[in-house]
Design a protein around this motif. Structure first.
Motif, PDB file in Angstrom:
ATOM      1  N   ASN A   6       2.297  -7.237   1.382  1.00 55.36           N
ATOM      2  CA  ASN A   6       2.528  -6.162   2.462  1.00 55.36           C
ATOM      3  C   ASN A   6       3.640  -5.174   1.491  1.00 55.36           C
ATOM      4  O   ASN A   6       4.924  -4.771   2.010  1.00 55.36           O
ATOM      5  N   LEU A   7       3.949  -4.558   0.391  1.00 56.36           N
ATOM      6  CA  LEU A   7       3.860  -3.390  -0.391  1.00 56.36           C
ATOM      7  C   LEU A   7       4.100  -2.254   0.119  1.00 56.36           C
ATOM      8  O   LEU A   7       2.553  -1.108   0.492  1.00 56.36           O
ATOM      9  N   HIS A   8       5.272  -1.593   0.329  1.00 48.93           N
ATOM     10  CA  HIS A   8       5.483   0.194   0.979  1.00 48.93           C
ATOM     11  C   HIS A   8       6.388   0.247   0.167  1.00 48.93           C
ATOM     12  O   HIS A   8       7.313   0.160  -0.057  1.00 48.93           O
ATOM     13  N   VAL A   9       6.252   1.468  -0.236  1.00 48.91           N
ATOM     14  CA  VAL A   9       7.060   2.561  -1.458  1.00 48.91           C
ATOM     15  C   VAL A   9       7.168   3.966  -0.973  1.00 48.91           C
ATOM     16  O   VAL A   9       6.254   4.382  -0.716  1.00 48.91           O
ATOM     17  N   TYR A  10       7.976   4.483  -0.985  1.00 47.20           N
ATOM     18  CA  TYR A  10       8.321   5.724  -0.355  1.00 47.20           C
ATOM     19  C   TYR A  10       9.107   6.748  -1.805  1.00 47.20           C
ATOM     20  O   TYR A  10       9.609   6.454  -2.239  1.00 47.20           O
ATOM     21  N   TYR A  11       8.413   7.475  -1.305  1.00 49.86           N
ATOM     22  CA  TYR A  11       8.703   8.735  -1.966  1.00 49.86           C
ATOM     23  C   TYR A  11       9.949  10.013  -1.088  1.00 49.86           C
ATOM     24  O   TYR A  11       9.159  10.378   0.068  1.00 49.86           O
ATOM     25  N   GLY A  13      10.601  11.325   2.062  1.00 47.87           N
ATOM     26  CA  GLY A  13      10.136  11.244   3.315  1.00 47.87           C
ATOM     27  C   GLY A  13       8.710  10.547   3.119  1.00 47.87           C
ATOM     28  O   GLY A  13       7.671  10.450   4.172  1.00 47.87           O
ATOM     29  N   ILE A  14       7.870  10.453   1.732  1.00 53.29           N
ATOM     30  CA  ILE A  14       7.023  10.308   1.518  1.00 53.29           C
ATOM     31  C   ILE A  14       6.223   9.235   2.042  1.00 53.29           C
ATOM     32  O   ILE A  14       7.186   8.241   0.939  1.00 53.29           O
ATOM     33  N   HIS A  15       5.311   8.563   2.721  1.00 55.50           N
ATOM     34  CA  HIS A  15       5.373   7.001   3.021  1.00 55.50           C
ATOM     35  C   HIS A  15       3.755   6.474   1.644  1.00 55.50           C
ATOM     36  O   HIS A  15       2.826   7.061   2.135  1.00 55.50           O
ATOM     37  N   ALA A  16       4.172   6.746   0.358  1.00 59.22           N
ATOM     38  CA  ALA A  16       2.892   6.145  -0.269  1.00 59.22           C
ATOM     39  C   ALA A  16       1.670   4.931  -0.643  1.00 59.22           C
ATOM     40  O   ALA A  16       1.252   5.515  -0.561  1.00 59.22           O
ATOM     41  N   LEU A  17       2.711   3.734  -0.146  1.00 54.99           N
ATOM     42  CA  LEU A  17       1.724   2.893  -0.295  1.00 54.99           C
ATOM     43  C   LEU A  17       2.438   2.040   1.269  1.00 54.99           C
ATOM     44  O   LEU A  17       3.962   1.749   1.446  1.00 54.99           O
ATOM     45  N   LYS A  18       1.581   1.763   1.635  1.00 55.37           N
ATOM     46  CA  LYS A  18       1.845   1.276   3.440  1.00 55.37           C
ATOM     47  C   LYS A  18       0.979  -0.370   3.653  1.00 55.37           C
ATOM     48  O   LYS A  18      -0.417  -0.515   4.363  1.00 55.37           O
ATOM     49  N   GLY A  19       2.218  -1.127   3.453  1.00 54.62           N
ATOM     50  CA  GLY A  19       1.254  -2.810   3.609  1.00 54.62           C
ATOM     51  C   GLY A  19      -0.097  -3.449   2.172  1.00 54.62           C
ATOM     52  O   GLY A  19      -0.857  -3.816   3.082  1.00 54.62           O
ATOM     53  N   VAL A  20      -0.182  -3.207   1.593  1.00 55.53           N
ATOM     54  CA  VAL A  20      -0.756  -3.106   0.595  1.00 55.53           C
ATOM     55  C   VAL A  20      -0.647  -5.108  -0.299  1.00 55.53           C
ATOM     56  O   VAL A  20       0.580  -4.688  -0.344  1.00 55.53           O
ATOM     57  N   SER A  21      -1.533  -4.896   0.252  1.00 53.68           N
ATOM     58  CA  SER A  21      -1.743  -6.632  -0.233  1.00 53.68           C
ATOM     59  C   SER A  21      -3.120  -6.725  -1.206  1.00 53.68           C
ATOM     60  O   SER A  21      -4.109  -6.210  -0.475  1.00 53.68           O
ATOM     61  N   ALA A  38      -4.103   8.393  -3.321  1.00 49.77           N
ATOM     62  CA  ALA A  38      -4.270   7.697  -2.772  1.00 49.77           C
ATOM     63  C   ALA A  38      -3.787   6.090  -3.108  1.00 49.77           C
ATOM     64  O   ALA A  38      -2.996   5.050  -2.198  1.00 49.77           O
ATOM     65  N   GLY A  39      -2.258   6.819  -4.157  1.00 46.20           N
ATOM     66  CA  GLY A  39      -1.305   5.879  -4.364  1.00 46.20           C
ATOM     67  C   GLY A  39      -1.388   4.975  -5.522  1.00 46.20           C
ATOM     68  O   GLY A  39      -1.439   3.730  -5.317  1.00 46.20           O
ATOM     69  N   LYS A  40      -2.392   4.872  -6.324  1.00 42.63           N
ATOM     70  CA  LYS A  40      -3.266   3.913  -7.120  1.00 42.63           C
ATOM     71  C   LYS A  40      -1.583   4.344  -8.458  1.00 42.63           C
ATOM     72  O   LYS A  40      -1.770   2.449  -9.067  1.00 42.63           O
ATOM     73  N   GLY A 208      -2.839   5.254   0.808  1.00 49.23           N
ATOM     74  CA  GLY A 208      -1.557   4.476   0.506  1.00 49.23           C
ATOM     75  C   GLY A 208      -2.245   3.088   1.299  1.00 49.23           C
ATOM     76  O   GLY A 208      -1.206   1.801   1.102  1.00 49.23           O
ATOM     77  N   LYS A 209      -2.905   2.746   1.921  1.00 45.00           N
ATOM     78  CA  LYS A 209      -3.758   1.328   2.093  1.00 45.00           C
ATOM     79  C   LYS A 209      -5.201   0.996   1.690  1.00 45.00           C
ATOM     80  O   LYS A 209      -5.657   2.037   1.317  1.00 45.00           O
ATOM     81  N   ILE A 210      -4.856  -0.159   1.389  1.00 42.87           N
ATOM     82  CA  ILE A 210      -6.780  -0.596   0.942  1.00 42.87           C
ATOM     83  C   ILE A 210      -7.429  -1.114   2.400  1.00 42.87           C
ATOM     84  O   ILE A 210      -6.982  -1.248   3.260  1.00 42.87           O
ATOM     85  N   ILE A 211      -8.866  -0.205   1.875  1.00 36.66           N
ATOM     86  CA  ILE A 211      -9.603  -0.278   2.976  1.00 36.66           C
ATOM     87  C   ILE A 211     -10.621  -0.768   2.635  1.00 36.66           C
ATOM     88  O   ILE A 211     -11.849  -0.699   3.427  1.00 36.66           O
ATOM     89  N   MET A 212     -11.010  -1.458   1.845  1.00 36.00           N
ATOM     90  CA  MET A 212     -12.520  -2.580   0.936  1.00 36.00           C
ATOM     91  C   MET A 212     -11.902  -3.287   0.004  1.00 36.00           C
ATOM     92  O   MET A 212     -10.731  -2.352  -0.693  1.00 36.00           O
ATOM     93  N   GLU A 213     -12.273  -4.189   0.271  1.00 37.01           N
ATOM     94  CA  GLU A 213     -12.016  -4.964  -1.377  1.00 37.01           C
ATOM     95  C   GLU A 213     -13.247  -6.099  -1.204  1.00 37.01           C
ATOM     96  O   GLU A 213     -13.914  -5.975  -0.008  1.00 37.01           O
ATOM     97  N   GLY A 214     -13.112  -6.214  -2.455  1.00 41.59           N
ATOM     98  CA  GLY A 214     -15.509  -7.544  -2.523  1.00 41.59           C
ATOM     99  C   GLY A 214     -15.165  -7.510  -4.345  1.00 41.59           C
ATOM    100  O   GLY A 214     -14.442  -6.801  -4.872  1.00 41.59           O
ATOM    101  N   SER A 215     -16.455  -8.192  -4.213  1.00 43.10           N
ATOM    102  CA  SER A 215     -16.889  -8.385  -5.580  1.00 43.10           C
ATOM    103  C   SER A 215     -17.563  -6.366  -6.060  1.00 43.10           C
ATOM    104  O   SER A 215     -17.994  -5.590  -5.142  1.00 43.10           O
TER     105      SER A 215
END
Length: 234
Positions: A6-11, A13-21, A38-40, A208-215
Motif C-alpha cells: 500500500n505504497l503512496h508517494v506525493y510530490y 500536490g501530485i499523488h505519484a504512487l497510489k497504493g502500490v503493492s 507512470a511512477g516506475k 501510479g497504480k498496478i493495473i496488472m500482474e502475472g508471469s
C-alpha cells in the motif's frame, strides 16, 4: 525477499504512487513496465530511501525506514536512470566507489575481477576517464559499480534507455548473467518487449497504480498489453 504494501508517494500536490503493492522473490527477475510518468522510477527511489512515503517496504522481514547508505549496506543496490557515472574519474575509480561502504579488501578485489570478467570492455578501459566512454560502456560501468556494493538485490532503472539496438541486446544478456551470479533483479524498463523476454514475472504500472500482474509470458501475451506496449494491433 522484498515486499511493498500500500505504497503512496506525493510530490507536493501530485499523488505519484497510489497504493502500490508488490513482492519480489529471491533469485528472480521481476520487471515493472509502464509509460513515462507512470511512477516506475518513483517506486525505485522509494525503496532506496530517497523519497518519503506512506505504506511499508519490507526487506528480509525488516521494515525499510533507513538512510540510503544503510539500505545499500543491507544489500540493496540502485542503478539509476541516466547512468550517473563520475565523468572525471577513471573507470576503476568509479567501480571502487561502488564498494565505498565495504571494508573487506580481499572481497573487493575479488569482486572487481568478477566485474571485469562480466564486462571485459571495462577491463580494457580501466584507466580511462568515465566521461569519455560511450553510452553503452557507461551503462556497463553503472551496473558494474552497483555490483561492487555486493548486493543481494539490484534495482535497475531503464538500463537500455538511449542505447543502440545492438547494445540493448547486450545489456539484457548481461542482466541475465547477473541473475546467474545469484542476484535478484527488480527491473524498470520502457522496452517492454525486451524486459518481458528475460523476466520471470511482471507488473504493469499506470498512473501510479498496478493495473496488472502475472508471469512475464502471460503479460506479454495479453492483447491489451501487446497493443499498448509491444506495438501489436488487436
Amino acid at each position: 525477499m522484498l515486499t511493498i504494501n500500500n505504497l503512496h508517494v506525493y510530490y507536493g500536490g501530485i499523488h505519484a504512487l497510489k497504493g502500490v503493492s508488490l513482492n519480489v522473490n529471491k533469485g528472480e527477475i521481476l520487471t515493472i513496465i509502464g509509460s513515462n510518468g507512470a511512477g516506475k522510477s518513483t517506486l525505485l527511489n522509494s525503496i532506496s530511501g530517497f523519497l518519503k512515503y506512506k505504506g511499508e517496504i519490507i526487506y528480509k522481514d525488516q521494515k525499510l525506514n533507513f538512510s540510503p547508505n544503510k539500505i545499500v549496506q543491507m544489500g540493496i543496490c540502485h542503478v539509476p536512470e541516466g547512468r550517473l557515472v563520475f565523468a572525471n574519474l577513471t573507470v576503476e575509480d568509479n567501480l571502487l566507489l561502488g564498494a565505498y561502504l565495504r571494508n573487506d579488501k580481499k572481497g573487493i578485489k575479488e569482486d572487481l575481477e568478477k566485474v571485469y570478467t562480466l564486462f571485459p570492455r571495462l577491463k580494457e578501459r580501466q584507466k580511462q576517464l568515465s566521461g569519455t566512454l560511450s553510452g553503452g560502456e557507461q551503462q556497463m560501468l553503472a551496473m558494474g559499480r552497483g555490483l561492487m556494493s555486493s548486493p543481494d538485490i539490484m534495482l535497475l532503472d531503464e538500463p537500455s534507455l538511449g542505447l543502440a539496438p545492438l547494445l540493448v541486446q547486450t545489456v539484457f544478456d548481461i542482466i541475465t548473467d547477473i541473475r546467474k551470479m545469484g542476484k535478484t533483479i527488480l527491473l524498470v524498463e520502457q522496452n517492454a518487449f525486451k524486459a518481458l523476454s528475460i523476466a520471470d514475472r511482471a507488473y504493469v504500472l499506470e498512473q501510479g497504480k498496478i493495473i496488472m500482474e502475472g508471469s512475464a509470458k502471460d503479460i506479454a501475451n495479453n492483447p491489451s498489453i501487446k497493443e499498448a506496449y509491444l506495438g501489436v494491433k488487436k
